[in-house]
Scaffold this motif. Structure first.
Motif, PDB file in Angstrom:
ATOM      1  N   SER A 177      45.874  49.113  43.575  1.00 46.26           N
ATOM      2  CA  SER A 177      44.926  48.125  44.076  1.00 46.26           C
ATOM      3  C   SER A 177      43.588  48.697  44.558  1.00 46.26           C
ATOM      4  O   SER A 177      42.571  48.023  44.473  1.00 46.26           O
ATOM      5  N   PHE A 178      43.582  49.917  45.080  1.00 51.35           N
ATOM      6  CA  PHE A 178      42.379  50.457  45.737  1.00 51.35           C
ATOM      7  C   PHE A 178      41.743  51.548  44.902  1.00 51.35           C
ATOM      8  O   PHE A 178      42.419  52.527  44.568  1.00 51.35           O
ATOM      9  N   PRO A 179      40.457  51.401  44.609  1.00 49.39           N
ATOM     10  CA  PRO A 179      39.550  50.275  44.861  1.00 49.39           C
ATOM     11  C   PRO A 179      39.676  49.217  43.773  1.00 49.39           C
ATOM     12  O   PRO A 179      40.274  49.473  42.725  1.00 49.39           O
ATOM     13  N   LEU A 213      29.010  40.030  43.270  1.00 53.91           N
ATOM     14  CA  LEU A 213      29.647  39.391  44.425  1.00 53.91           C
ATOM     15  C   LEU A 213      30.683  38.369  43.977  1.00 53.91           C
ATOM     16  O   LEU A 213      31.797  38.318  44.514  1.00 53.91           O
ATOM     17  N   LEU A 214      30.333  37.572  42.986  1.00 56.96           N
ATOM     18  CA  LEU A 214      31.252  36.542  42.498  1.00 56.96           C
ATOM     19  C   LEU A 214      32.495  37.165  41.869  1.00 56.96           C
ATOM     20  O   LEU A 214      33.616  36.694  42.102  1.00 56.96           O
ATOM     21  N   LEU A 235      35.643  45.550  48.855  1.00 56.85           N
ATOM     22  CA  LEU A 235      34.504  46.196  49.533  1.00 56.85           C
ATOM     23  C   LEU A 235      34.326  47.632  49.050  1.00 56.85           C
ATOM     24  O   LEU A 235      33.215  48.069  48.750  1.00 56.85           O
ATOM     25  N   ALA A 236      35.420  48.365  48.955  1.00 59.51           N
ATOM     26  CA  ALA A 236      35.347  49.749  48.470  1.00 59.51           C
ATOM     27  C   ALA A 236      34.879  49.786  47.022  1.00 59.51           C
ATOM     28  O   ALA A 236      34.086  50.666  46.644  1.00 59.51           O
ATOM     29  N   LEU A 281      39.617  38.305  45.308  1.00 57.16           N
ATOM     30  CA  LEU A 281      40.231  37.872  46.563  1.00 57.16           C
ATOM     31  C   LEU A 281      40.925  36.528  46.387  1.00 57.16           C
ATOM     32  O   LEU A 281      42.050  36.332  46.859  1.00 57.16           O
ATOM     33  N   TYR A 282      40.251  35.605  45.721  1.00 54.91           N
ATOM     34  CA  TYR A 282      40.815  34.272  45.486  1.00 54.91           C
ATOM     35  C   TYR A 282      42.140  34.362  44.747  1.00 54.91           C
ATOM     36  O   TYR A 282      43.103  33.674  45.080  1.00 54.91           O
ATOM     37  N   LEU A 283      42.190  35.203  43.736  1.00 58.22           N
ATOM     38  CA  LEU A 283      43.400  35.350  42.933  1.00 58.22           C
ATOM     39  C   LEU A 283      44.440  36.254  43.604  1.00 58.22           C
ATOM     40  O   LEU A 283      45.545  36.412  43.095  1.00 58.22           O
ATOM     41  N   ALA A 284      44.077  36.830  44.753  1.00 60.31           N
ATOM     42  CA  ALA A 284      44.922  37.777  45.496  1.00 60.31           C
ATOM     43  C   ALA A 284      45.305  38.966  44.624  1.00 60.31           C
ATOM     44  O   ALA A 284      46.385  39.546  44.756  1.00 60.31           O
TER      45      ALA A 284
END
Length: 179
Positions: free
Chosen positions: A94-96, A137-138, A155-156, A144-147
């Protein structure tokens, strides 16, 4: 609770079927394949216009960003948000956020081209920069919306993406000055 948990808890109740369809479509524009295709199209157009330095910046930043992002994900090995909150199936770390990082690399490299193309105050410059910022940004917000990611992953991804593109600007500027 943490920022990551708070954002996930806030976004889940916002979901609507039509919005999920829209967010899924938008998220694909920030994936590795889409950003590479967009970067290659931009690089070809810039090269045909005689702007080899700008073409190199856009193409090289995006093409090298992908393995850097993949390696970074592997090094951190962070798990994605849990199901059933996660609306898409993904097996990688997941990151980043790769979508946030790749879209930020593309947007930043193109922003540099825009700044080099049109003078301050030119409406085309302002419009193009706004579109590029809104694009990345979108894309990040869709993750985030889709988790698909935690907030800190996105952010990273944005930070790493901007830094990677600017590293290419610095490098190509040094190479050009050394000639």
């Amino acid at each position: 609770m943490s920022l990551d948990g708070d954002v996930l808890e806030w976004v889940v109740p916002l979901r609507e079927p039509w919005l999920t369809t829209l967010m899924t479509g938008i998220t694909h524009t920030g994936g590795v394949a889409a950003t590479i295709v967009l970067a290659l199209i931009a690089a070809v157009l810039l090269a045909r216009a005689g702007r080899r330095s700008d073409a190199t910046l856009v193409g090289a930043a995006v093409l090298t960003g992908w393995p850097v992002m993949s390696l970074t994900k592997h090094l951190f090995g962070r798990a994605r948000p849990p199901e059933p909150e996660r609306l898409i199936v993904i097996q990688t770390e997941s990151f980043p956020s790769g979508h946030a990082m790749m879209s930020a690399i593309l947007a930043t490299a193109l922003a540099v081209v825009v700044v080099r193309t049109w003078p301050r105050g030119d409406r085309r410059r302002i419009a193009a920069l706004v579109v590029l910022v809104c694009y990345t940004l979108l894309v990040g917000l869709t993750r985030l919306y889709l988790a698909a990611h935690w907030a800190t992953d996105v952010l990273a991804g944005w930070v790493f993406g901007v830094l990677w593109a600017m590293l290419w600007v610095w490098f190509l500027t040094r190479v050009r000055l050394a000639r």
